[in-house]
Design a protein around this motif. Structure first.
Motif, mmCIF file in Angstrom:
data_model
loop_
_atom_site.group_PDB
_atom_site.id
_atom_site.type_symbol
_atom_site.label_atom_id
_atom_site.label_comp_id
_atom_site.label_asym_id
_atom_site.label_seq_id
_atom_site.Cartn_x
_atom_site.Cartn_y
_atom_site.Cartn_z
ATOM 1 N N UNK A 92 0.832 -1.204 0.000
ATOM 2 C CA UNK A 92 0.000 0.000 0.000
ATOM 3 C C UNK A 92 0.870 1.259 0.000
ATOM 4 N N UNK A 93 0.240 2.413 -0.057
ATOM 5 C CA UNK A 93 0.948 3.678 0.093
ATOM 6 C C UNK A 93 1.662 3.703 1.437
ATOM 7 N N UNK A 94 1.025 3.183 2.461
ATOM 8 C CA UNK A 94 1.637 3.128 3.790
ATOM 9 C C UNK A 94 2.913 2.294 3.779
ATOM 10 N N UNK A 95 2.936 1.221 2.964
ATOM 11 C CA UNK A 95 4.143 0.407 2.837
ATOM 12 C C UNK A 95 5.293 1.268 2.329
ATOM 13 N N UNK A 96 5.045 1.997 1.257
ATOM 14 C CA UNK A 96 6.097 2.824 0.659
ATOM 15 C C UNK A 96 6.599 3.866 1.642
ATOM 16 N N UNK A 97 5.701 4.518 2.339
ATOM 17 C CA UNK A 97 6.092 5.634 3.200
ATOM 18 C C UNK A 97 6.616 5.179 4.559
ATOM 19 N N UNK A 98 5.966 4.243 5.189
ATOM 20 C CA UNK A 98 6.303 3.912 6.569
ATOM 21 C C UNK A 98 7.074 2.603 6.760
ATOM 22 N N UNK A 99 7.292 1.828 5.689
ATOM 23 C CA UNK A 99 8.021 0.574 5.845
ATOM 24 C C UNK A 99 9.241 0.468 4.933
ATOM 25 N N UNK A 100 9.109 0.847 3.684
ATOM 26 C CA UNK A 100 10.180 0.646 2.701
ATOM 27 C C UNK A 100 11.370 1.567 2.937
ATOM 28 N N UNK A 101 12.484 1.183 2.323
ATOM 29 C CA UNK A 101 13.677 2.028 2.320
ATOM 30 C C UNK A 101 14.269 1.993 0.918
ATOM 31 N N UNK A 102 15.300 2.779 0.699
ATOM 32 C CA UNK A 102 15.958 2.800 -0.606
ATOM 33 C C UNK A 102 16.444 1.405 -0.999
ATOM 34 N N UNK A 103 16.767 0.584 -0.021
ATOM 35 C CA UNK A 103 17.224 -0.781 -0.310
ATOM 36 C C UNK A 103 16.134 -1.626 -0.957
ATOM 37 N N UNK A 104 14.882 -1.216 -0.843
ATOM 38 C CA UNK A 104 13.773 -1.966 -1.434
ATOM 39 C C UNK A 104 13.474 -1.570 -2.870
ATOM 40 N N UNK A 105 14.156 -0.567 -3.393
ATOM 41 C CA UNK A 105 13.925 -0.135 -4.777
ATOM 42 C C UNK A 105 14.491 -1.194 -5.715
ATOM 43 N N UNK A 106 13.644 -1.726 -6.578
ATOM 44 C CA UNK A 106 14.048 -2.773 -7.522
ATOM 45 C C UNK A 106 14.150 -2.256 -8.941
ATOM 46 N N UNK A 107 13.255 -1.386 -9.343
ATOM 47 C CA UNK A 107 13.223 -0.883 -10.716
ATOM 48 C C UNK A 107 13.005 0.623 -10.681
ATOM 49 N N UNK A 108 13.680 1.332 -11.574
ATOM 50 C CA UNK A 108 13.492 2.772 -11.712
ATOM 51 C C UNK A 108 13.444 3.110 -13.199
ATOM 52 N N UNK A 109 12.439 3.883 -13.567
ATOM 53 C CA UNK A 109 12.311 4.396 -14.924
ATOM 54 C C UNK A 109 12.312 5.917 -14.807
#
Length: 139
Positions: A92-109
């Motif tokens: 969810x949006x909450x995952x991105x903001x309150x749980x994830x970190x830069x280490x979780x970034x897998x793909x960037x366009x």
């Protein structure tokens, strides 16, 4: 909070080489406000994500970015949902903001160009380039 209440948009970014993690920056806004006020819930995950995307882009002159829509830049980030930070959160949006970190970034366009694939920059060794740049200005 006073600036937001006066109508100023919140924008987020990072100008530090020490920790380049926009996810930490988003969380810090809410956590620092909690510390100052001793209350929770000043900023929603959606507000913080907007500050890091749509409003962040606008603050540096890119009015055509920060949203997924026809005719705007294709600046996209995909996160892992199976790390120790994100597993079981539902993506969810909450995952991105309150749980994830830069280490979780897998793909960037960026502007439609796939620059990070499976967590690795496709064109350079970012850590080596950063180390070389820092060394060049600190000698």
């Amino acid at each position: 909070m006073a600036l937001r209440d006066a109508g100023s948009p919140l924008t987020l970014g990072s100008d530090s080489h020490a920790v380049v993690d926009l996810f930490e920056e988003m969380r810090a806004v809410e956590l620092d406000q909690r510390l100052a006020s001793q209350e929770r819930g000043h900023w929603s995950a959606s507000e913080l994500l907007k500050a890091a995307t749509v409003d962040g882009h606008r603050s540096i002159g890119f009015d055509d970015a920060g949203v997924i829509a026809v005719g705007v830049r294709a600046d996209l980030v995909a996160l892992r949902l199976d790390s120790v930070r994100t597993a079981g959160t539902g993506g969810t949006v909450e995952t991105a903001v309150f749980a994830a970190s830069a280490a979780d970034v897998r793909e960037v366009v960026v502007s439609g160009k796939h620059v990070v694939a499976d967590g690795k920059h496709r064109e350079m060794d970012v850590a080596a380039e950063l180390a070389a740049s820092i060394a060049a200005v600190t000698r």
